[in-house]
Structure formats: C-alpha cells, structure tokens
Design an enzyme around this catalytic site. Structure first.
Site, PDB file in Angstrom:
ATOM      1  N   GLY A 182       3.023  -0.728   3.960  1.00  0.00           N
ATOM      2  CA  GLY A 182       2.155  -1.660   3.273  1.00  0.00           C
ATOM      3  C   GLY A 182       2.504  -3.115   3.507  1.00  0.00           C
ATOM      4  O   GLY A 182       3.631  -3.450   3.853  1.00  0.00           O
ATOM      5  N   THR A 209      -3.647 -15.849  -1.696  1.00  0.00           N
ATOM      6  CA  THR A 209      -2.597 -16.809  -1.361  1.00  0.00           C
ATOM      7  C   THR A 209      -3.002 -18.228  -1.737  1.00  0.00           C
ATOM      8  O   THR A 209      -2.230 -19.154  -1.552  1.00  0.00           O
ATOM      9  CB  THR A 209      -2.269 -16.762   0.143  1.00  0.00           C
ATOM     10  N   TYR A 266     -10.455   2.632   6.189  1.00  0.00           N
ATOM     11  CA  TYR A 266      -9.506   2.287   5.130  1.00  0.00           C
ATOM     12  C   TYR A 266     -10.170   1.380   4.108  1.00  0.00           C
ATOM     13  O   TYR A 266     -10.752   0.352   4.449  1.00  0.00           O
ATOM     14  CB  TYR A 266      -8.311   1.578   5.756  1.00  0.00           C
ATOM     15  N   SER A 267     -10.108   1.756   2.839  1.00  0.00           N
ATOM     16  CA  SER A 267     -10.720   0.961   1.778  1.00  0.00           C
ATOM     17  C   SER A 267      -9.878   1.048   0.517  1.00  0.00           C
ATOM     18  O   SER A 267      -9.671   2.128  -0.040  1.00  0.00           O
ATOM     19  CB  SER A 267     -12.143   1.448   1.487  1.00  0.00           C
ATOM     20  N   ASN A 268      -9.416  -0.099   0.050  1.00  0.00           N
ATOM     21  CA  ASN A 268      -8.638  -0.137  -1.181  1.00  0.00           C
ATOM     22  C   ASN A 268      -9.463   0.288  -2.393  1.00  0.00           C
ATOM     23  O   ASN A 268      -8.908   0.714  -3.406  1.00  0.00           O
ATOM     24  CB  ASN A 268      -8.087  -1.551  -1.386  1.00  0.00           C
ATOM     25  N   SER A 321       0.786  -1.234   0.000  1.00  0.00           N
ATOM     26  CA  SER A 321       0.000   0.000   0.000  1.00  0.00           C
ATOM     27  C   SER A 321       0.816   1.281   0.000  1.00  0.00           C
ATOM     28  O   SER A 321       0.236   2.371  -0.033  1.00  0.00           O
ATOM     29  CB  SER A 321      -0.970   0.001   1.181  1.00  0.00           C
TER      30      SER A 321
END
Length: 396
Positions: free
Chosen positions: A350, A171, A203-205, A105
């Site tokens: 990040g 993953t 927090y939001s991608n 990030s």
C-alpha cells in the site's frame, strides 16, 4: 492507500496527486544502519541479510527515499530488522528499528478478513448481492447493488468507480479534514460505473468502503472495533492500530513521511494528516514486523477457517493493462505474484501520502515487508526497486 505495490496497482487519489511521481531534491544520503544481528552460523540467513542491506542502500542512495525499513522472516522462523537512511531529513535522526508507518491499502486484507469471518459465522454470503446487507444504499448510473455481490467487492470486479479519483487532494488543504464514509460513498456514486459487475477487473477503494459499511451493518458495531477485536487483538499485533477520529499522528516511534509537490521540488513533511478518507480501504497504522505477522497468520489459517481461507486464495487474473507486471492475480483482499525462483508470494502492499509498504509471504513461512518514507516516490525507479527487493529476499 495509494498503491503502487506488487501486487496492487497504483491507486489514484486526484489528478493532482496522480502527477506526484516526483523527484527528490538533495536529501541526506545517510549510511546504511542495520537493526538486529544476523546469526553468523547461518550462511543462508547471512546471504539474505546482505541482500536486504544492498537493497535498502539502493532505495536510499539511488532512489532517494529518506528512509527505508525492512523486516524479514526466514525459513528457520527467525526475524531480522533492517533500516537505512534517516528518520528526519532536517535533524538526521536515526530510523527507529521496526518503526510504525501508515500501511495504506494493506488495510484491505484486514477488512477482507473480517468479512470472511462473518461468512464463516453464517452472517454473510459471498455470492449474495450487497443489497441484502445494505438495502437501497448503492444506486447510481449503471450502478445497482442488486447486481453486485460481496465477492465482487472483495475481488475488485464490481465495476464501481473509485472515490479517490474525485476527492479533494489529501496532501493539500484537505489534509486535516475528517471525511465520513457515507460522504465518500456519495462521491463515488455520483459517477458512472466503470463496467458491468463481474465482466472485468479494476482496483477501486469504493469496494472496501462498502465492505466496511457491510461489517458495521451486519455486526451492529463500529468498523474500527471489529477490526481491532477480530484481527489486531486476536493475533497480538502490538504495533498495529486503527486511528480514531481526529487522530492525525503516529503513536509510537516512527520515521517521518514525505512527499514532493512536483518533480524536483523539495520534500514536504506530511507525517501528520487525517487518514479518514482511507477508512476501511487504507487507514491502518502498523510496523514491518506486524505486517509480516499478520499476513503469515492469515495465510496459515490463524484467522480464517479452511473454507474461507480457500475462498480468499481463489484468485482472478489482473489485466496486463493494470501495469503491475505479468502473472499477478487478485483474491479476496490479498494478491499473489510469481517469484523469480518459482512459486508465488502472497500479500498486498500500500501507499498513502508519506509512506509506501510492500509485503510478501510464502507458504513455507518466509516473509518480508519493506517500507519507504516518501509517497509519491522520489524517482520513477523507486517502487520497482522496492518490489525487486521483495523478490530477492524471498528467493535468497
């Protein structure tokens, strides 16, 4: 991209990934190796170097990261590199000095920089609704782009749901799957808003996914090219790049990245993966020294005009419920946090499967980046110790 960093909260990927705050099995506890000599005549630099050595030693021997890397810049402007542990737990290979890692990030600071450059060029208005630039694209339950501003995207006050909560586990079987940005956006918009725009912080991608799409719409050019031209090439980041479609490896010398499926399970090498799910929120690959260079150049006006830099450094309080410590504030793609010795540091940080990075720079020119080679962390204490090392170095 999955942040457990000061100053950014832990970003979620999926329920399975959220449980991967793992314990590592037996890992080679390699001796501390230092790259780059410290000036014997500089007492303060020597003390800082000792602090880095001790901190990296703890990350490897106590927190069980396979490798830890650091790059520091002192008040005198001199750069020093440090490594600890092993680059590969099977072969015991040495950790490359200032090796490349997935920067997660930290990418958000790069993306925000490009948006603010467009603001300075008069092509984007921070307080305009994103509907102006992406008409009809952002709609959902309690979601309307006519009520969400560009500033709220960069500041994480939009209330948009985070797509990484709902995507396939990166993953697992999806590790080698390319995902288009629009598909990620569709995933987010299938879920209800977290809160009304501007009423809270979370927090939001998804915010930075939209920032990337905005850059493409306004410039008429691919996001990766704009990031490379406007940031990476402009300040000469020689070890930083945005991976292309299908580029699953890391191009230059690098330590391997690992994760454990469950606490106590053996580490799995996850160095090679498709990072497309991170895109404008977390796809950049860099090195510790390049990250120091980027944040120092950014905060000292080499990438933004004074008016836009002032906007970037205008912060809002991060709620205590975010769990990232007292006094942390979020600006436009950067965060600030109080130092134990007074003043504040700026950066982002990040995490992405395999790697975690922690970054901090100060207004007087000090800088430090610490990178570790397991995500989730082998021990619960590991991320806190990495953050404590940043504070120790900047206050040395």
């Amino acid at each position: 991209m999955l942040d457990r960093s000061r100053p950014v909260p832990r970003v979620r990927v999926s329920p399975a990934s959220r449980r991967r705050v793992s314990a590592m099995g037996a890992v080679v506890a390699a001796a501390l190796a230092v790259g780059g000599a410290l000036p014997s005549s500089a007492t303060q630099a020597q003390g800082s170097g000792d602090a880095v050595r001790k901190g990296l030693d703890r990350l490897v021997h106590e927190d069980r990261y396979p490798a830890a890397l650091a790059s520091t810049v002192g008040r005198d402007g001199r750069t020093h590199h440090f490594t600890a542990g092993v680059a590969d737990v099977k072969t015991g290979a040495k950790v490359p000095v200032d090796g490349q890692v997935r920067a997660g990030s930290n990418t958000k600071a790069f993306t925000a920089t490009v948006v603010l450059q467009l603001v300075g060029e008069g092509k984007v208005a921070l307080d305009a609704p994103i509907e102006r630039y992406l008409p009809g694209l952002v709609r959902g339950e309690d979601i309307d782009s006519r009520r969400i501003t560009v500033r709220q995207l960069l500041q994480h006050t939009s209330g948009l749901p985070d797509y990484t909560d709902f995507i396939a586990d990166p993953t697992g079987k999806a590790r080698h799957t390319y995902v288009r940005p629009r598909a990620l956006l569709d995933t987010a918009l299938a879920h209800k808003a977290v809160f009304a725009p501007g009423t809270n912080w979370a927090y939001s991608n998804t915010n930075y996914l939209l920032a990337g799409l905005l850059i493409e719409k306004v410039t008429g050019r691919p996001f990766a090219g704009q990031l490379t031209q406007r940031v990476i090439g402009r300040i000469g980041l020689r070890h930083t790049y945005f991976p292309g479609v299908g580029d699953e490896g890391i191009r230059e010398a690098h330590p391997q990245g690992y994760f454990a499926a469950k606490p106590g399970r053996p580490l799995e090498n996850i160095t090679e993966l498709d990072p497309s799910w991170g895109w404008a929120a977390g796809q950049v690959i860099s090195s510790p020294s390049d990250l120091n260079r980027f944040f120092s150049a950014l905060l000292h006006g080499e990438l933004l005009e004074p008016a836009q830099l002032a906007q970037m450094r205008t912060t809002v309080k991060v709620p205590e419920s975010a769990g990232i410590g007292p006094g942390v504030r979020y600006g436009l793609g950067v965060t600030s946090a109080p130092l134990s010795c007074g003043g504040r540091s700026w950066g982002h940080g990040g995490d992405i499967p395999g790697y975690g990075t922690r970054t901090g720079v100060t207004d007087d020119g000090r800088a430090v980046t610490v990178a570790v080679t397991a995500d989730g962390p082998p021990t619960k204490q590991g991320p806190a110790d990495a953050l404590a090392l940043l504070d120790t170095v900047l206050c040395a």
